[in-house]
Design a protein around this motif. Structure first.
Motif, PDB file in Angstrom:
ATOM      1  N   MET A 167       0.854  -1.187   0.000  1.00 35.39           N
ATOM      2  CA  MET A 167       0.000   0.000   0.000  1.00 35.39           C
ATOM      3  C   MET A 167       0.891   1.239   0.000  1.00 35.39           C
ATOM      4  O   MET A 167       2.030   1.206   0.415  1.00 35.39           O
ATOM      5  N   ASP A 168       0.325   2.302  -0.430  1.00 35.74           N
ATOM      6  CA  ASP A 168       1.017   3.585  -0.540  1.00 35.74           C
ATOM      7  C   ASP A 168       1.514   4.055   0.834  1.00 35.74           C
ATOM      8  O   ASP A 168       0.797   3.973   1.820  1.00 35.74           O
ATOM      9  N   ASN A 169       2.746   4.545   0.889  1.00 38.56           N
ATOM     10  CA  ASN A 169       3.310   5.040   2.150  1.00 38.56           C
ATOM     11  C   ASN A 169       2.611   6.287   2.660  1.00 38.56           C
ATOM     12  O   ASN A 169       2.782   6.667   3.803  1.00 38.56           O
ATOM     13  N   ASN A 170       1.843   6.938   1.791  1.00 37.92           N
ATOM     14  CA  ASN A 170       1.141   8.153   2.194  1.00 37.92           C
ATOM     15  C   ASN A 170      -0.192   7.869   2.856  1.00 37.92           C
ATOM     16  O   ASN A 170      -0.889   8.794   3.252  1.00 37.92           O
ATOM     17  N   LEU A 171      -0.544   6.599   2.962  1.00 36.12           N
ATOM     18  CA  LEU A 171      -1.799   6.214   3.603  1.00 36.12           C
ATOM     19  C   LEU A 171      -1.511   5.416   4.870  1.00 36.12           C
ATOM     20  O   LEU A 171      -0.653   4.542   4.874  1.00 36.12           O
ATOM     21  N   LEU A 172      -2.245   5.732   5.919  1.00 30.53           N
ATOM     22  CA  LEU A 172      -2.120   5.008   7.184  1.00 30.53           C
ATOM     23  C   LEU A 172      -3.382   4.189   7.406  1.00 30.53           C
ATOM     24  O   LEU A 172      -4.493   4.690   7.199  1.00 30.53           O
ATOM     25  N   ASN A 173      -3.225   2.957   7.859  1.00 27.24           N
ATOM     26  CA  ASN A 173      -4.402   2.180   8.213  1.00 27.24           C
ATOM     27  C   ASN A 173      -4.898   2.656   9.585  1.00 27.24           C
ATOM     28  O   ASN A 173      -4.313   3.546  10.204  1.00 27.24           O
ATOM     29  N   VAL A 174      -5.960   2.065  10.062  1.00 26.34           N
ATOM     30  CA  VAL A 174      -6.571   2.524  11.318  1.00 26.34           C
ATOM     31  C   VAL A 174      -5.596   2.404  12.489  1.00 26.34           C
ATOM     32  O   VAL A 174      -5.461   3.337  13.285  1.00 26.34           O
ATOM     33  N   LYS A 175      -4.899   1.297  12.584  1.00 30.89           N
ATOM     34  CA  LYS A 175      -3.960   1.121  13.700  1.00 30.89           C
ATOM     35  C   LYS A 175      -2.851   2.165  13.651  1.00 30.89           C
ATOM     36  O   LYS A 175      -2.517   2.766  14.673  1.00 30.89           O
ATOM     37  N   GLN A 176      -2.301   2.391  12.480  1.00 34.91           N
ATOM     38  CA  GLN A 176      -1.233   3.377  12.335  1.00 34.91           C
ATOM     39  C   GLN A 176      -1.729   4.785  12.659  1.00 34.91           C
ATOM     40  O   GLN A 176      -1.030   5.564  13.311  1.00 34.91           O
ATOM     41  N   ALA A 177      -2.939   5.105  12.221  1.00 30.12           N
ATOM     42  CA  ALA A 177      -3.512   6.418  12.504  1.00 30.12           C
ATOM     43  C   ALA A 177      -3.754   6.588  14.003  1.00 30.12           C
ATOM     44  O   ALA A 177      -3.476   7.650  14.567  1.00 30.12           O
ATOM     45  N   CYS A 178      -4.240   5.542  14.654  1.00 30.77           N
ATOM     46  CA  CYS A 178      -4.450   5.592  16.112  1.00 30.77           C
ATOM     47  C   CYS A 178      -3.129   5.807  16.835  1.00 30.77           C
ATOM     48  O   CYS A 178      -3.057   6.621  17.769  1.00 30.77           O
ATOM     49  N   ASP A 179      -2.099   5.110  16.405  1.00 30.38           N
ATOM     50  CA  ASP A 179      -0.781   5.265  17.022  1.00 30.38           C
ATOM     51  C   ASP A 179      -0.253   6.681  16.826  1.00 30.38           C
ATOM     52  O   ASP A 179       0.270   7.294  17.752  1.00 30.38           O
TER      53      ASP A 179
END
Length: 57
Positions: A1-13
């Motif tokens: 996936m694109d490095n410019n996008l964060l999944n939910v866990k990454q966004a929460c962190d």
């Protein structure tokens, strides 16, 4: 996936928040998101902007 996008866990962190709080902001539209094949992603630049606005005040 694109490095410019964060999944939910990454966004929460990155925002130091819970999944429930993140989903509440996504549902209310306060935090824009992108859906890809049913998965939710948040732009890294959106997170960075939120964090910079929070420290500027």
């Amino acid at each position: 996936m694109d490095n410019n996008l964060l999944n939910v866990k990454q966004a929460c962190d990155a925002l130091d928040t819970s999944r429930a709080t993140l989903y509440r902001h996504l549902k209310s539209g306060a935090l824009p998101s992108i859906r890809v094949f049913g998965r939710v992603y948040v732009k890294r630049t959106t997170i960075e902007t939120l964090l910079n606005e929070g420290t500027a005040q």
